[in-house]
Structures are given as structure tokens and as C-alpha cells.
Design a protein around this motif. Structure first.
Motif, PDB file in Angstrom:
ATOM      1  N   ALA A  52       0.829  -1.203   0.000  1.00 28.73           N
ATOM      2  CA  ALA A  52       0.000   0.000   0.000  1.00 28.73           C
ATOM      3  C   ALA A  52       0.865   1.256   0.000  1.00 28.73           C
ATOM      4  O   ALA A  52       1.940   1.287   0.595  1.00 28.73           O
ATOM      5  CB  ALA A  52      -0.908   0.003   1.225  1.00 28.73           C
ATOM      6  N   GLN A  99       0.373   5.505   0.616  1.00 34.11           N
ATOM      7  CA  GLN A  99      -0.438   6.655   0.990  1.00 34.11           C
ATOM      8  C   GLN A  99       0.341   7.912   0.591  1.00 34.11           C
ATOM      9  O   GLN A  99       1.528   8.024   0.877  1.00 34.11           O
ATOM     10  CB  GLN A  99      -0.710   6.705   2.498  1.00 34.11           C
ATOM     11  N   TRP A 100      -0.360   8.835  -0.058  1.00 33.83           N
ATOM     12  CA  TRP A 100       0.235  10.084  -0.515  1.00 33.83           C
ATOM     13  C   TRP A 100      -0.153  11.201   0.450  1.00 33.83           C
ATOM     14  O   TRP A 100      -1.335  11.377   0.761  1.00 33.83           O
ATOM     15  CB  TRP A 100      -0.268  10.438  -1.911  1.00 33.83           C
ATOM     16  N   GLU A 117      -3.576  13.337   4.193  1.00 33.62           N
ATOM     17  CA  GLU A 117      -3.552  12.238   3.226  1.00 33.62           C
ATOM     18  C   GLU A 117      -4.495  12.567   2.081  1.00 33.62           C
ATOM     19  O   GLU A 117      -5.676  12.811   2.286  1.00 33.62           O
ATOM     20  CB  GLU A 117      -3.963  10.920   3.885  1.00 33.62           C
ATOM     21  N   SER A 148      -4.431  10.673  -1.057  1.00 40.31           N
ATOM     22  CA  SER A 148      -4.752   9.536  -1.905  1.00 40.31           C
ATOM     23  C   SER A 148      -4.071   8.291  -1.343  1.00 40.31           C
ATOM     24  O   SER A 148      -3.089   8.390  -0.602  1.00 40.31           O
ATOM     25  CB  SER A 148      -4.251   9.806  -3.324  1.00 40.31           C
ATOM     26  N   SER A 149      -4.604   7.153  -1.706  1.00 42.93           N
ATOM     27  CA  SER A 149      -3.951   5.885  -1.353  1.00 42.93           C
ATOM     28  C   SER A 149      -4.278   4.868  -2.432  1.00 42.93           C
ATOM     29  O   SER A 149      -5.307   4.954  -3.101  1.00 42.93           O
ATOM     30  CB  SER A 149      -4.391   5.392   0.017  1.00 42.93           C
ATOM     31  N   GLU A 150      -3.386   3.930  -2.587  1.00 39.57           N
ATOM     32  CA  GLU A 150      -3.592   2.847  -3.553  1.00 39.57           C
ATOM     33  C   GLU A 150      -2.785   1.640  -3.098  1.00 39.57           C
ATOM     34  O   GLU A 150      -1.883   1.756  -2.273  1.00 39.57           O
ATOM     35  CB  GLU A 150      -3.203   3.287  -4.959  1.00 39.57           C
TER      36      GLU A 150
END
Length: 133
Positions: free
Chosen positions: A68, A70-71, A78, A80-82
């Protein structure tokens, strides 16, 4: 004076001899260390083509699980996350994450935090100084 010197020497001998270790633990013949997930030799976070890019080299993968990202913006929010599913077969491969185009970039320290199996692996940081529009 000589009597005092004798006491001093006796005192020093007793004190210095007390510092000698009395036990040396045995050294194991072989240490079995658990394989870890590693991102060494990753290019990290960069700014190119007006986007933030995170390039990760999967040096070592201990098991299948989600990787994962996290930006975080300069204000530590935070944005965005992907995540991607990785397995040991991907060991040695490079994966790339790109921050979504709909997120407006500003000056400051941008961070990408990478975790695997709910454990922090690494944090990448880049400072942006964008030209005025």
C-alpha cells in the motif's frame, strides 16, 4: 606513605579485577533470520511530466499481501492511497505509482508512505518548488 601505596595498589587490583567478564555466551553456529520484504535500490519519489511518481524495486518479498502507498501533501493531509497485490514471484521487479492528475500540486514537502502487511516499510520525500503560473 608506603603503607598508603600498598592500600592503593590493593584497591586498584580489586577494582580492576572485578571488570573481567566471567561468562562468555556461546555463539550459535547458524542464525535463521526470517526473510523480510525489502525495497532497497528503489528510485523513490520524483517529479516528472508535472506528476509525482513513486518507483519501487521489490528487492525481497517474504509472502503474498497488499503493498500500500499513501500520498501526503505538505500540510500532512492524506490525499490519496492505492495498493497492489504482490507475491514472491515479483521479486526483483519494479513497480510505479503515479499520483492522480486531479490532485493539485503545491510547493513543499510531499511524502509517499509505503506499507506491507500492515507494517511501515519506507517513507519517501520530495520537495517541490513549482514555477509560478
Amino acid at each position: 606513605m608506603i603503607k598508603t601505596m600498598r592500600y592503593l595498589i590493593l584497591f586498584l587490583v580489586l577494582i580492576l579485577s572485578s571488570c573481567v567478564p566471567l561468562y562468555f555466551p556461546p555463539v550459535p553456529a547458524k542464525l535463521d533470520l526470517e526473510k523480510t520484504t525489502s525495497l532497497s535500490n528503489s528510485q523513490g519519489l520524483s517529479f516528472s511530466e508535472a506528476r509525482l511518481r513513486l518507483s519501487l524495486r521489490l528487492t525481497s518479498i517474504r509472502k503474498e499481501d497488499w503493498l500500500a502507498v499513501q500520498w501526503f501533501a505538505p500540510n500532512n493531509k492524506e490525499l490519496s492511497s492505492e495498493a497492489i497485490w504482490i507475491n514472491p514471484e515479483l521479486e526483483g521487479e519494479t513497480v510505479e505509482f503515479i499520483l492522480s492528475e486531479d490532485i493539485e500540486l503545491t510547493d513543499g514537502l510531499w511524502r509517499a508512505v509505503v506499507s506491507f502487511d500492515n507494517q511501515l516499510l519506507r517513507q519517501f520525500v520530495v520537495e517541490l518548488k513549482l514555477a509560478p503560473k
